[in-house]
Design a protein around this motif. Structure first.
Motif, PDB file in Angstrom:
ATOM      1  N   LEU A  22      78.599 109.943  52.009  1.00  0.00           N
ATOM      2  CA  LEU A  22      79.185 108.652  52.364  1.00  0.00           C
ATOM      3  C   LEU A  22      79.299 107.836  51.083  1.00  0.00           C
ATOM      4  O   LEU A  22      78.308 107.626  50.373  1.00  0.00           O
ATOM      5  CB  LEU A  22      78.314 107.927  53.385  1.00  0.00           C
ATOM      6  N   ILE A  23      80.514 107.377  50.787  1.00  0.00           N
ATOM      7  CA  ILE A  23      80.781 106.708  49.515  1.00  0.00           C
ATOM      8  C   ILE A  23      81.490 105.387  49.770  1.00  0.00           C
ATOM      9  O   ILE A  23      82.421 105.308  50.579  1.00  0.00           O
ATOM     10  CB  ILE A  23      81.652 107.604  48.603  1.00  0.00           C
ATOM     11  N   GLU A  24      81.063 104.349  49.064  1.00  0.00           N
ATOM     12  CA  GLU A  24      81.731 103.055  49.060  1.00  0.00           C
ATOM     13  C   GLU A  24      81.966 102.641  47.613  1.00  0.00           C
ATOM     14  O   GLU A  24      81.045 102.689  46.793  1.00  0.00           O
ATOM     15  CB  GLU A  24      80.892 101.998  49.769  1.00  0.00           C
ATOM     16  N   VAL A  25      83.194 102.203  47.317  1.00  0.00           N
ATOM     17  CA  VAL A  25      83.517 101.846  45.943  1.00  0.00           C
ATOM     18  C   VAL A  25      84.759 100.969  45.934  1.00  0.00           C
ATOM     19  O   VAL A  25      85.566 101.008  46.867  1.00  0.00           O
ATOM     20  CB  VAL A  25      83.733 103.125  45.096  1.00  0.00           C
ATOM     21  N   ASN A  26      84.898 100.170  44.890  1.00  0.00           N
ATOM     22  CA  ASN A  26      86.104  99.383  44.681  1.00  0.00           C
ATOM     23  C   ASN A  26      86.896 100.007  43.544  1.00  0.00           C
ATOM     24  O   ASN A  26      86.358 100.263  42.466  1.00  0.00           O
ATOM     25  CB  ASN A  26      85.740  97.935  44.341  1.00  0.00           C
TER      26      ASN A  26
ATOM     27  N   SER B 239      91.411  99.824  51.779  1.00  0.00           N
ATOM     28  CA  SER B 239      91.724  98.499  52.291  1.00  0.00           C
ATOM     29  C   SER B 239      91.803  97.489  51.152  1.00  0.00           C
ATOM     30  O   SER B 239      91.115  97.614  50.131  1.00  0.00           O
ATOM     31  CB  SER B 239      90.682  98.047  53.324  1.00  0.00           C
ATOM     32  N   ALA B 240      92.676  96.478  51.340  1.00  0.00           N
ATOM     33  CA  ALA B 240      92.918  95.492  50.298  1.00  0.00           C
ATOM     34  C   ALA B 240      93.048  94.111  50.931  1.00  0.00           C
ATOM     35  O   ALA B 240      93.418  93.968  52.102  1.00  0.00           O
ATOM     36  CB  ALA B 240      94.194  95.841  49.534  1.00  0.00           C
ATOM     37  N   LYS B 241      92.792  93.073  50.142  1.00  0.00           N
ATOM     38  CA  LYS B 241      92.918  91.697  50.619  1.00  0.00           C
ATOM     39  C   LYS B 241      94.381  91.329  50.805  1.00  0.00           C
ATOM     40  O   LYS B 241      94.755  90.682  51.799  1.00  0.00           O
ATOM     41  CB  LYS B 241      92.252  90.736  49.640  1.00  0.00           C
ATOM     42  N   ASN B 242      95.224  91.717  49.864  1.00  0.00           N
ATOM     43  CA  ASN B 242      96.650  91.389  49.915  1.00  0.00           C
ATOM     44  C   ASN B 242      97.461  92.603  50.344  1.00  0.00           C
ATOM     45  O   ASN B 242      97.817  92.745  51.496  1.00  0.00           O
ATOM     46  CB  ASN B 242      97.109  90.871  48.552  1.00  0.00           C
ATOM     47  N   ASN B 243      97.735  93.520  49.397  1.00  0.00           N
ATOM     48  CA  ASN B 243      98.283  94.823  49.754  1.00  0.00           C
ATOM     49  C   ASN B 243      97.756  95.846  48.770  1.00  0.00           C
ATOM     50  O   ASN B 243      97.212  95.494  47.708  1.00  0.00           O
ATOM     51  CB  ASN B 243      99.813  94.821  49.862  1.00  0.00           C
ATOM     52  N   ILE B 244      97.889  97.101  49.113  1.00  0.00           N
ATOM     53  CA  ILE B 244      97.205  98.163  48.379  1.00  0.00           C
ATOM     54  C   ILE B 244      97.559  98.141  46.889  1.00  0.00           C
ATOM     55  O   ILE B 244      96.679  98.090  46.029  1.00  0.00           O
ATOM     56  CB  ILE B 244      97.529  99.544  48.997  1.00  0.00           C
ATOM     57  N   CYS B 245      98.837  98.181  46.559  1.00  0.00           N
ATOM     58  CA  CYS B 245      99.203  98.313  45.145  1.00  0.00           C
ATOM     59  C   CYS B 245      99.027  97.021  44.362  1.00  0.00           C
ATOM     60  O   CYS B 245      98.650  97.045  43.188  1.00  0.00           O
ATOM     61  CB  CYS B 245     100.624  98.843  45.018  1.00  0.00           C
ATOM     62  N   LYS B 246      99.287  95.877  45.004  1.00  0.00           N
ATOM     63  CA  LYS B 246      99.066  94.607  44.317  1.00  0.00           C
ATOM     64  C   LYS B 246      97.601  94.466  43.920  1.00  0.00           C
ATOM     65  O   LYS B 246      97.274  94.086  42.788  1.00  0.00           O
ATOM     66  CB  LYS B 246      99.491  93.443  45.206  1.00  0.00           C
ATOM     67  N   ASP B 247      96.710  94.767  44.835  1.00  0.00           N
ATOM     68  CA  ASP B 247      95.287  94.615  44.547  1.00  0.00           C
ATOM     69  C   ASP B 247      94.755  95.721  43.648  1.00  0.00           C
ATOM     70  O   ASP B 247      93.850  95.492  42.838  1.00  0.00           O
ATOM     71  CB  ASP B 247      94.492  94.549  45.852  1.00  0.00           C
ATOM     72  N   PHE B 248      95.303  96.939  43.788  1.00  0.00           N
ATOM     73  CA  PHE B 248      94.870  98.031  42.911  1.00  0.00           C
ATOM     74  C   PHE B 248      95.206  97.708  41.460  1.00  0.00           C
ATOM     75  O   PHE B 248      94.413  97.996  40.548  1.00  0.00           O
ATOM     76  CB  PHE B 248      95.559  99.332  43.326  1.00  0.00           C
ATOM     77  N   ASN B 249      96.342  97.086  41.223  1.00  0.00           N
ATOM     78  CA  ASN B 249      96.757  96.736  39.866  1.00  0.00           C
ATOM     79  C   ASN B 249      96.284  95.350  39.432  1.00  0.00           C
ATOM     80  O   ASN B 249      96.572  94.915  38.308  1.00  0.00           O
ATOM     81  CB  ASN B 249      98.280  96.816  39.750  1.00  0.00           C
ATOM     82  N   GLY B 250      95.555  94.660  40.312  1.00  0.00           N
ATOM     83  CA  GLY B 250      95.042  93.336  39.993  1.00  0.00           C
ATOM     84  C   GLY B 250      93.530  93.313  39.922  1.00  0.00           C
ATOM     85  O   GLY B 250      92.862  94.336  39.778  1.00  0.00           O
ATOM     86  N   LYS B 251      92.971  92.092  40.053  1.00  0.00           N
ATOM     87  CA  LYS B 251      91.529  91.916  39.898  1.00  0.00           C
ATOM     88  C   LYS B 251      90.748  92.204  41.176  1.00  0.00           C
ATOM     89  O   LYS B 251      89.548  92.485  41.122  1.00  0.00           O
ATOM     90  CB  LYS B 251      91.234  90.489  39.427  1.00  0.00           C
ATOM     91  N   ASN B 252      91.418  92.106  42.319  1.00  0.00           N
ATOM     92  CA  ASN B 252      90.688  92.319  43.577  1.00  0.00           C
ATOM     93  C   ASN B 252      90.281  93.769  43.770  1.00  0.00           C
ATOM     94  O   ASN B 252      89.210  94.065  44.304  1.00  0.00           O
ATOM     95  CB  ASN B 252      91.550  91.873  44.763  1.00  0.00           C
TER      96      ASN B 252
END
Length: 234
Positions: A173-177, A137-150
């Motif tokens: 059970l794993i949680e990570v950014n 899950s992402a705040k904006n969209n998956i690739c934008k946030d994966f390649n950004g700071k979020n």
């Protein structure tokens, strides 16, 4: 069989699936989901497109290979349609990519574009004596946030089945950014055990103590590689 050995083994997806053909009684495989509930899943191969006699690299992987049904209590729902991912060893893993219940195929460009622009998607994988459900899950969209700071938030459970047992299993059970430009700063990790076989339970707990966190890190790397190599590689 140790958890570390389970993780290292590469098997075709049917080693876990035990697929039915549509006329047989389903083989229900229990697993603990990301909501903490124990559910079960069964699979049906669509042999008309699965082309079992062909090697994976010669199959039409843009076609869905079958479908999965989930059972939660007495409630049955269609989990999604199966796609196959091929790893570096040329072996296949059965997977499901879902956005709001709609299945997408990672071998179709238009579907990959939808995953890249989505705010969230669910990913399931079945095989290697394990069953995973991951929610990206992402705040904006998956690739934008994966390649950004979020970054992209990943919540997942991976269930491991020693000796291919479906009565006693271990769940991580794993949680990570996840961010493309740096390694995870913090990893949330919790282990739980299901079943009643004292010998198997003791062996799983010993293996988890020795290898559980290391296997969790490798599992995170695998899920990050889906973003790096499939969804956000453009």
């Amino acid at each position: 069989m140790s958890i570390k050995r389970l993780f290292a083994i590469t098997l075709i997806s049917t080693a876990l699936l035990g697929c039915a053909t549509g006329t047989e009684e389903p083989n229900w495989r229990p697993y603990k989901d990301i909501d903490g509930e124990t559910k079960a899943v069964s699979f049906v191969e669509e042999t008309s497109v699965y082309e079992m006699d062909k090697p994976l690299e010669k199959r039409d992987l843009t076609a869905f290979q079958g479908h999965a049904t989930r059972k939660s209590g007495d409630k049955l729902t269609q989990l999604g349609y199966l796609s196959v991912l091929i790893n570096g060893n040329g072996n296949g893993m059965a997977t499901i990519f879902n956005i709001n219940g709609d299945s997408l195929n990672p071998h179709r460009k238009e579907d990959v574009d939808k995953l890249a622009k989505a705010k969230s998607f669910d990913f399931y994988e079945f095989g290697n004596f394990r069953l995973s459900h991951a929610k990206f899950s992402a705040k904006n969209n998956i690739c934008k946030d994966f390649n950004g700071k979020n970054g992209v938030n990943l919540l997942m459970t991976t269930n491991y089945y020693p000796e291919n047992s479906f009565t006693d299993f271990y769940t991580a059970l794993i949680e990570v950014n996840l961010q493309s430009k740096q390694a995870p700063q913090e990893i949330g990790y919790n282990a739980s055990f299901t079943g009643n076989d004292a010998k198997v339970q003791e062996q799983m707990k010993q293996d988890e103590q020795k290898h559980g966190k290391g296997v969790a890190v490798e599992n995170i790397r695998e899920k990050a590689s889906i973003l790096f190599n499939i969804i956000c590689k453009g």
